[in-house]
Scaffold this motif. Structure first.
Motif, PDB file in Angstrom:
ATOM      1  N   LEU A   1      34.668  29.491  37.843  1.00  0.00           N
ATOM      2  CA  LEU A   1      34.200  30.724  37.212  1.00  0.00           C
ATOM      3  C   LEU A   1      33.102  31.350  38.051  1.00  0.00           C
ATOM      4  O   LEU A   1      32.221  30.649  38.556  1.00  0.00           O
ATOM      5  CB  LEU A   1      33.654  30.432  35.815  1.00  0.00           C
ATOM      6  CG  LEU A   1      34.678  30.145  34.728  1.00  0.00           C
ATOM      7  CD1 LEU A   1      33.973  29.670  33.456  1.00  0.00           C
ATOM      8  CD2 LEU A   1      35.522  31.353  34.449  1.00  0.00           C
ATOM      9  N   GLY A   2      33.170  32.663  38.224  1.00  0.00           N
ATOM     10  CA  GLY A   2      32.135  33.370  38.964  1.00  0.00           C
ATOM     11  C   GLY A   2      32.264  33.307  40.471  1.00  0.00           C
ATOM     12  O   GLY A   2      31.384  33.759  41.193  1.00  0.00           O
TER      13      GLY A   2
ATOM     14  N   VAL B   1      53.570  42.240  44.939  1.00  0.00           N
ATOM     15  CA  VAL B   1      52.705  41.148  45.365  1.00  0.00           C
ATOM     16  C   VAL B   1      52.204  40.511  44.075  1.00  0.00           C
ATOM     17  O   VAL B   1      51.767  41.213  43.160  1.00  0.00           O
ATOM     18  CB  VAL B   1      51.514  41.676  46.207  1.00  0.00           C
ATOM     19  CG1 VAL B   1      50.493  40.578  46.445  1.00  0.00           C
ATOM     20  CG2 VAL B   1      52.008  42.261  47.529  1.00  0.00           C
ATOM     21  N   VAL B   2      52.299  39.200  43.975  1.00  0.00           N
ATOM     22  CA  VAL B   2      51.836  38.493  42.785  1.00  0.00           C
ATOM     23  C   VAL B   2      50.581  37.705  43.161  1.00  0.00           C
ATOM     24  O   VAL B   2      50.607  36.882  44.080  1.00  0.00           O
ATOM     25  CB  VAL B   2      52.915  37.549  42.216  1.00  0.00           C
ATOM     26  CG1 VAL B   2      52.372  36.739  41.044  1.00  0.00           C
ATOM     27  CG2 VAL B   2      54.150  38.339  41.800  1.00  0.00           C
ATOM     28  N   VAL B   3      49.468  38.002  42.466  1.00  0.00           N
ATOM     29  CA  VAL B   3      48.198  37.317  42.679  1.00  0.00           C
ATOM     30  C   VAL B   3      47.930  36.477  41.440  1.00  0.00           C
ATOM     31  O   VAL B   3      47.896  37.008  40.319  1.00  0.00           O
ATOM     32  CB  VAL B   3      47.046  38.318  42.913  1.00  0.00           C
ATOM     33  CG1 VAL B   3      45.719  37.577  43.041  1.00  0.00           C
ATOM     34  CG2 VAL B   3      47.304  39.169  44.159  1.00  0.00           C
ATOM     35  N   VAL B   4      47.737  35.176  41.637  1.00  0.00           N
ATOM     36  CA  VAL B   4      47.547  34.262  40.509  1.00  0.00           C
ATOM     37  C   VAL B   4      46.196  33.568  40.620  1.00  0.00           C
ATOM     38  O   VAL B   4      45.928  32.858  41.590  1.00  0.00           O
ATOM     39  CB  VAL B   4      48.665  33.205  40.442  1.00  0.00           C
ATOM     40  CG1 VAL B   4      48.479  32.309  39.215  1.00  0.00           C
ATOM     41  CG2 VAL B   4      50.036  33.865  40.420  1.00  0.00           C
ATOM     42  N   GLU B   5      45.344  33.800  39.617  1.00  0.00           N
ATOM     43  CA  GLU B   5      44.094  33.071  39.500  1.00  0.00           C
ATOM     44  C   GLU B   5      44.370  31.774  38.750  1.00  0.00           C
ATOM     45  O   GLU B   5      45.172  31.753  37.827  1.00  0.00           O
ATOM     46  CB  GLU B   5      43.060  33.892  38.710  1.00  0.00           C
ATOM     47  CG  GLU B   5      42.690  35.209  39.343  1.00  0.00           C
ATOM     48  CD  GLU B   5      41.584  35.930  38.578  1.00  0.00           C
ATOM     49  OE1 GLU B   5      40.815  35.277  37.842  1.00  0.00           O
ATOM     50  OE2 GLU B   5      41.492  37.162  38.733  1.00  0.00           O
ATOM     51  N   TRP B   6      43.713  30.706  39.138  1.00  0.00           N
ATOM     52  CA  TRP B   6      43.834  29.404  38.486  1.00  0.00           C
ATOM     53  C   TRP B   6      45.258  28.842  38.585  1.00  0.00           C
ATOM     54  O   TRP B   6      45.673  28.076  37.730  1.00  0.00           O
ATOM     55  CB  TRP B   6      43.438  29.471  37.004  1.00  0.00           C
ATOM     56  CG  TRP B   6      42.058  29.955  36.730  1.00  0.00           C
ATOM     57  CD1 TRP B   6      41.712  31.220  36.348  1.00  0.00           C
ATOM     58  CD2 TRP B   6      40.843  29.229  36.809  1.00  0.00           C
ATOM     59  NE1 TRP B   6      40.357  31.314  36.176  1.00  0.00           N
ATOM     60  CE2 TRP B   6      39.790  30.099  36.459  1.00  0.00           C
ATOM     61  CE3 TRP B   6      40.540  27.918  37.143  1.00  0.00           C
ATOM     62  CZ2 TRP B   6      38.464  29.697  36.434  1.00  0.00           C
ATOM     63  CZ3 TRP B   6      39.213  27.527  37.118  1.00  0.00           C
ATOM     64  CH2 TRP B   6      38.199  28.410  36.764  1.00  0.00           C
ATOM     65  N   GLY B   7      45.998  29.202  39.603  1.00  0.00           N
ATOM     66  CA  GLY B   7      47.395  28.779  39.672  1.00  0.00           C
ATOM     67  C   GLY B   7      47.692  27.634  40.604  1.00  0.00           C
ATOM     68  O   GLY B   7      48.828  27.174  40.676  1.00  0.00           O
ATOM     69  N   GLU B   8      46.680  27.155  41.339  1.00  0.00           N
ATOM     70  CA  GLU B   8      46.950  26.102  42.313  1.00  0.00           C
ATOM     71  C   GLU B   8      47.499  24.865  41.615  1.00  0.00           C
ATOM     72  O   GLU B   8      47.011  24.440  40.580  1.00  0.00           O
ATOM     73  CB  GLU B   8      45.680  25.753  43.096  1.00  0.00           C
ATOM     74  CG  GLU B   8      45.973  24.860  44.280  1.00  0.00           C
ATOM     75  CD  GLU B   8      44.811  24.743  45.246  1.00  0.00           C
ATOM     76  OE1 GLU B   8      45.085  24.532  46.431  1.00  0.00           O
ATOM     77  OE2 GLU B   8      43.652  24.847  44.820  1.00  0.00           O
ATOM     78  N   GLY B   9      48.562  24.306  42.188  1.00  0.00           N
ATOM     79  CA  GLY B   9      49.219  23.136  41.625  1.00  0.00           C
ATOM     80  C   GLY B   9      50.277  23.480  40.603  1.00  0.00           C
ATOM     81  O   GLY B   9      50.938  22.607  40.063  1.00  0.00           O
ATOM     82  N   LEU B  10      50.471  24.776  40.345  1.00  0.00           N
ATOM     83  CA  LEU B  10      51.436  25.201  39.330  1.00  0.00           C
ATOM     84  C   LEU B  10      52.429  26.232  39.856  1.00  0.00           C
ATOM     85  O   LEU B  10      53.624  26.097  39.662  1.00  0.00           O
ATOM     86  CB  LEU B  10      50.687  25.771  38.121  1.00  0.00           C
ATOM     87  CG  LEU B  10      51.516  26.238  36.939  1.00  0.00           C
ATOM     88  CD1 LEU B  10      52.278  25.073  36.319  1.00  0.00           C
ATOM     89  CD2 LEU B  10      50.622  26.887  35.895  1.00  0.00           C
TER      90      LEU B  10
END
Length: 162
Positions: free
Chosen positions: A47-48, A123-132
């Motif tokens: 966060l932040g 373009v798809v930007v994903v926050e908090w998506g690593e590992g998924l």
């Protein structure tokens, strides 16, 4: 239970120090110059750390329509193509995968977002998506953002994986 394997970048990672929000947005505009429909950008950071600010910069670089805000409560927000400063117009899908979690239902929720369809036109930007979300494409841009303790200075590391 072991941690999932993390893919290593296929090209050397780049680094930047980002003292201001404006610097973070400028990095996003710089990254956008090389993005095209079908690209997946995975943002990692606490966060932040500047994930939404970086996405605002990517959106500005793509020239998409609409104000970019965190999609925390709607999970995904779509921005239509507009006038792109350099290159072919392309849309943006901004996803916050935080609420999807990493449990067994996360993949079903991700599938319900139909992001694989969006990947053909945006373009798809994903926050908090690593590992998924990495499994959606063979190649993605991974951007890691960190904020120095007791400071507004952020550090970014990025590279293409796959």
């Amino acid at each position: 239970m072991s941690e999932p394997a993390v893919s290593e970048p296929s090209v050397p990672e780049e680094h930047a120090e980002l003292p201001t929000v404006e610097d973070t947005e400028a990095l996003g505009r710089r990254l956008a110059a090389s993005l095209k429909a079908g690209d997946l950008v995975v943002l990692d950071g606490p966060l932040g750390a500047g994930k939404t600010a970086l996405t605002r910069g990517i959106a500005a670089g793509l020239g998409v329509q609409g104000r970019v805000t965190s999609p925390t409560f709607v999970i995904a927000r779509e921005h239509r193509p507009g006038e792109r400063p350099h290159g072919e117009p392309v849309g943006l899908v901004h996803v916050d995968a935080y609420r999807l979690g990493n449990g067994p239902g996360a993949l079903d929720e991700l599938d319900a977002l139909d992001l694989d369809t969006d990947l053909t036109a945006a373009v798809v930007v994903v926050e908090w998506g690593e590992g998924l979300v990495e499994k959606l494409t063979d190649r993605h841009l991974r951007v890691r953002l960190r904020r120095d303790p007791e400071s507004d200075v952020r550090r970014a590391t990025w590279g293409w994986v796959g």
